[in-house]
Enzyme design. Structure first.
Site, short mmCIF file in Angstrom:
data_model
loop_
_atom_site.label_atom_id
_atom_site.label_comp_id
_atom_site.label_asym_id
_atom_site.label_seq_id
_atom_site.Cartn_x
_atom_site.Cartn_y
_atom_site.Cartn_z
N TYR A 213 0.93 -1.32 0.10
CA TYR A 213 -0.09 -0.05 0.09
C TYR A 213 0.95 1.20 -0.19
O TYR A 213 0.51 2.18 -0.96
CB TYR A 213 -0.93 -0.05 1.14
CG TYR A 213 -1.95 1.26 1.19
CD1 TYR A 213 -2.70 1.38 0.23
CD2 TYR A 213 -1.88 1.83 2.28
CE1 TYR A 213 -3.67 2.45 0.27
CE2 TYR A 213 -2.93 3.07 2.25
CZ TYR A 213 -3.77 3.43 1.48
OH TYR A 213 -4.52 4.57 1.33
N GLU B 272 2.00 6.35 -7.24
CA GLU B 272 1.13 7.46 -7.56
C GLU B 272 1.49 8.89 -7.32
O GLU B 272 1.21 9.72 -8.30
CB GLU B 272 -0.14 7.35 -6.65
CG GLU B 272 -0.83 5.87 -6.93
CD GLU B 272 -2.09 5.80 -5.72
OE1 GLU B 272 -2.55 6.69 -5.34
OE2 GLU B 272 -2.73 4.62 -5.50
#
Length: 360
Positions: free
Chosen positions: A284, A291
């Site tokens: 994660y 991103e």
């Protein structure tokens, strides 16, 4: 072998007679009630060794003819039902107690104690009925579970296709697969991420009990990257960062969706449960980092193309570049990482604690 009488212990409740026959390894049991008399015959090991043992009891008041019994290696338990629920002064019709009969002090209760026990059982029964009457049985539970099962199945298949496709292309093409990931995978990723909007709607309408905010952070964050950063800028679609973003997303989801899918049918696979609550810890933060790299790489492109720029009055200037909004979004992205990481860590701790309790 001569016929002998075993030791018999007795106790009563308002509705039952309990007999404990001291006879181990009993066989050929013949127990019945005829004319209100209990007849017991069996072979086994008693006080006089291996022999035939038998006895009879004439009950004080009427009993039901059905007799239940359970034999163990050490003894035989016999239960006889009274015709009327009332306390007997003694067990047998004759006032003098048979020599082989003894009170079972392990189960013995006085009449007042038995009445309290009966009252407690009645209260427990009433409370159980009251609780069950208050619990609202959802008539659509099966339909809801069916929908959730199918949703998670479709998402699992979609992300599995993405993961397998990218893995195979990586082995065949090597680093060259980095630069055309968007053109080969984007359609399926669009489909899966549009479907993921349901993960915000499901808790809103009460289909699942998870929080709305953590799900919204993830869905909105991914869709910004997919539709705004990658989908709007052709220059971003050929960059290697697309590969890492898509690969990290799909790796997480191929464990998360089957876990929820099996939960819909009340199935728990230990390995899958551990992976679902553990693999996100490294993946994660790496996904958010990838991103962030994509956002940073897109900033000069938005400055150059003026795409999504915010027009301003002439006095203040021509427009504000969308890159300014993305810089604020970068800060919110890492704030969302902290919120979701804490939420997922609490989920993991609760789940692992409950699994330990079940194992103990």
């Amino acid at each position: 072998m001569q016929t002998l009488t075993p030791h018999v212990y007795w106790a009563q409740r308002h509705g039952d007679i309990y007999l404990r026959v001291e006879l181990s390894d009993a066989k050929n049991l013949d127990i019945c009630v005829q004319n209100n008399t209990l007849q017991f015959k069996a072979q086994g090991h008693g006080a006089k060794g291996d022999n035939d043992y038998e006895f009879s009891l004439d009950f004080l008041e009427p009993v039901k003819p059905e007799v239940s019994h359970r034999s163990t290696q050490r003894l035989v338990n016999v239960t006889v039902r009274k015709q009327e629920q009332r306390w007997w002064d003694r067990l047998t019709l004759q006032e003098r107690k048979p020599l082989f009969l003894t009170p079972d002090f392990d189960r013995w209760l006085d009449e007042s104690d038995a009445e309290m026990e009966l009252q407690a059982k009645e209260e427990e029964k009433i409370n159980k009925v009251s609780i069950e009457s208050r619990i609202h049985k959802d008539p659509y539970l099966g339909l809801k579970k069916g929908y959730l099962f199918m949703y998670n199945l479709v998402q699992f298949l979609g992300f599995s296709w993405i993961f397998v496709n990218m893995t195979v292309r990586l082995f065949i093409l090597g680093q060259d697969s980095f630069y055309d990931t968007f053109h080969t995978i984007a359609d399926m990723m669009y489909f899966c991420q549009m479907m993921a909007v349901a993960e915000v709607m499901n808790p809103l309408v009460g289909l699942v009990k998870t929080g709305v905010f953590p799900a919204m952070i993830q869905v909105v964050g991914r869709n910004v990257i997919l539709f705004v950063i990658f989908g709007s800028l052709e220059e971003m679609q050929n960059k290697a960062v697309v590969f890492f973003v898509f690969y990290l997303w799909s790796t997480i989801e191929i464990f998360r969706y089957p876990f929820y899918m099996l939960a819909c049918i009340d199935t728990d696979w230990k390995l899958l449960t551990w992976l679902r609550y553990s693999i996100w810890m490294p993946l994660y933060p790496l996904g958010v980092l990838a991103e962030a790299v994509a956002v940073i790489q897109s900033l000069p492109i938005f400055d150059e193309t003026r795409l999504y720029s915010i027009p301003l009055p002439t006095v203040l200037g021509s427009s504000v570049s969308f890159s300014f909004t993305l810089k604020i979004y970068l800060v919110l992205m890492f704030l969302g990482l902290f919120i979701n990481f804490r939420h997922l860590f609490r989920q993991r701790r609760r789940r692992m604690r409950s699994r330990k309790r079940k194992m103990n």
